[in-house]
Design a protein around this motif. Structure first.
Motif, PDB file in Angstrom:
ATOM      1  N   LYS A  16      56.846  -9.591  43.091  1.00 57.36           N
ATOM      2  CA  LYS A  16      57.535 -10.616  43.879  1.00 57.36           C
ATOM      3  C   LYS A  16      58.642 -10.001  44.729  1.00 57.36           C
ATOM      4  O   LYS A  16      58.874 -10.410  45.870  1.00 57.36           O
ATOM      5  N   THR A  19      58.320  -8.499  48.591  1.00 55.27           N
ATOM      6  CA  THR A  19      58.346  -9.240  49.860  1.00 55.27           C
ATOM      7  C   THR A  19      59.708  -9.054  50.552  1.00 55.27           C
ATOM      8  O   THR A  19      59.900  -9.525  51.666  1.00 55.27           O
ATOM      9  N   LEU A  31      54.039  -6.243  49.345  1.00 58.88           N
ATOM     10  CA  LEU A  31      53.041  -7.164  48.796  1.00 58.88           C
ATOM     11  C   LEU A  31      52.260  -7.811  49.926  1.00 58.88           C
ATOM     12  O   LEU A  31      52.826  -8.428  50.823  1.00 58.88           O
ATOM     13  N   GLU A  33      49.327 -10.538  50.965  1.00 57.11           N
ATOM     14  CA  GLU A  33      48.795 -11.787  50.410  1.00 57.11           C
ATOM     15  C   GLU A  33      47.621 -12.305  51.227  1.00 57.11           C
ATOM     16  O   GLU A  33      47.652 -12.293  52.456  1.00 57.11           O
ATOM     17  N   ALA A  78      49.966 -17.240  40.797  1.00 54.39           N
ATOM     18  CA  ALA A  78      49.631 -17.131  42.220  1.00 54.39           C
ATOM     19  C   ALA A  78      50.602 -17.958  43.069  1.00 54.39           C
ATOM     20  O   ALA A  78      51.068 -17.512  44.126  1.00 54.39           O
ATOM     21  N   SER A  82      53.201 -16.418  45.915  1.00 52.29           N
ATOM     22  CA  SER A  82      52.849 -16.754  47.294  1.00 52.29           C
ATOM     23  C   SER A  82      54.053 -17.110  48.148  1.00 52.29           C
ATOM     24  O   SER A  82      55.028 -17.699  47.687  1.00 52.29           O
ATOM     25  N   PRO A  87      48.592 -21.214  48.320  1.00 51.75           N
ATOM     26  CA  PRO A  87      48.185 -19.828  48.064  1.00 51.75           C
ATOM     27  C   PRO A  87      46.682 -19.690  47.868  1.00 51.75           C
ATOM     28  O   PRO A  87      46.032 -20.547  47.264  1.00 51.75           O
ATOM     29  N   PHE A  91      46.543 -11.010  45.818  1.00 53.35           N
ATOM     30  CA  PHE A  91      47.674 -10.227  46.309  1.00 53.35           C
ATOM     31  C   PHE A  91      47.402  -8.755  46.017  1.00 53.35           C
ATOM     32  O   PHE A  91      46.757  -8.422  45.025  1.00 53.35           O
ATOM     33  N   ARG A 152      51.355 -12.034  58.020  1.00 58.53           N
ATOM     34  CA  ARG A 152      50.387 -13.122  58.156  1.00 58.53           C
ATOM     35  C   ARG A 152      49.986 -13.314  59.618  1.00 58.53           C
ATOM     36  O   ARG A 152      48.817 -13.537  59.931  1.00 58.53           O
TER      37      ARG A 152
END
Length: 252
Positions: A16, A19, A31, A33, A78, A82, A87, A91, A152
């Motif tokens: 976690k 990020t 990370l 995703e 998850a 996310s 999500p 990952f 993303r």
């Protein structure tokens, strides 16, 4: 295969944190995703340190070589990992990989000058990829390429191009020394319409900050500054849209 049901698991806590830029720099990992992005990374030959996936992804052929690095996670885990409201459930902990400029500069370049919005930055990389531009340079003040929103928005294009972080003023001088024309983007009467410039196998295009445009230092250093004639009443175009218009002309 390990099954992780709780977000309090130490591996999940560590993932976690990846990020956040501070922890990315400390560890050398980030990370990633979503199935599309993980798949693009694996197709590009990158090796994940760890993969965390819900049950529905465990039979994916692409994950078989990484069985030892894969842990099954619960839907609750998850959701915790996310950065999105819905999500997908997969990952990957991936190594930070930043490109570098070749000793001999050649080809087509997109330079980002203080582009702060992560969505715009990711879209610019994706646009450059679509236009066939292979090198994108993140100048000072531009959103980080490993920001989750940038990741993303790039939609995997980061695995198709060379992303470099470098100060832009000295790079502009190096490009010009290599006889590569450097174009800026500016909305004023001193600039030329973008169609006045012929497509070419070598060029560098600079796009500037969403609100303030390019820095004055860079505007003064370019060979030519370009603008897109606006026929309607809109004051300006989004920076990613403007870059797309000019890039697809220059690479035609």
């Amino acid at each position: 295969m390990e099954y992780i049901a709780s977000a309090k698991n130490e591996h999940i806590k560590s993932a976690k944190k990846l990020t956040v830029k501070k922890y990315q720099k400390e560890t050398g990992f980030y990370l990633l995703e979503g199935w599309h992005l993980v798949q693009e990374a694996l197709t590009a030959g990158q090796t994940p340190r760890r993969i965390y996936a819900t049950q529905k992804f465990l039979d994916k052929i692409e994950l078989r070589p990484f069985y030892e690095q894969t842990s099954e996670i619960s839907e609750a885990v998850a959701k915790h990992l996310s950065e999105t409201e819905t999500p997908q459930g997969i990952f990957a902990v991936m190594p930070l990989v930043l490109g570098s400029l070749p000793k001999t500069l050649a080809g087509q370049f997109l330079l980002l000058d203080q582009i702060q919005d992560p969505g715009n930055v990711g879209t610019l990389v994706r646009t450059a990829d679509a236009a066939g531009v292979k090198t994108i340079v993140f100048g000072a003040g531009t959103a980080d390429p490993y920001n989750p929103k940038v990741l993303r928005a790039m939609q995997g294009s980061q695995f198709h191009v060379n992303i470099v972080s470098a100060p832009l003023p000295p790079l502009v001088a190096q490009l010009q020394a290599a006889k590569i024309p450097v174009y800026g983007t500016e909305l004023n009467v001193n600039a030329k319409p973008y169609l006045a410039v012929e497509p070419a196998p070598q060029f560098a295009l600079i796009v500037g900050n969403e609100g303030n445009g390019m820095s004055q230092e860079l505007l003064a250093a370019t060979d030519t500054n370009l603008y897109i004639p606006i026929k309607g009443q809109a004051e300006s175009l989004n920076v990613a849209v403007a870059a797309a218009v000019v890039l697809f002309h220059l690479t035609a």
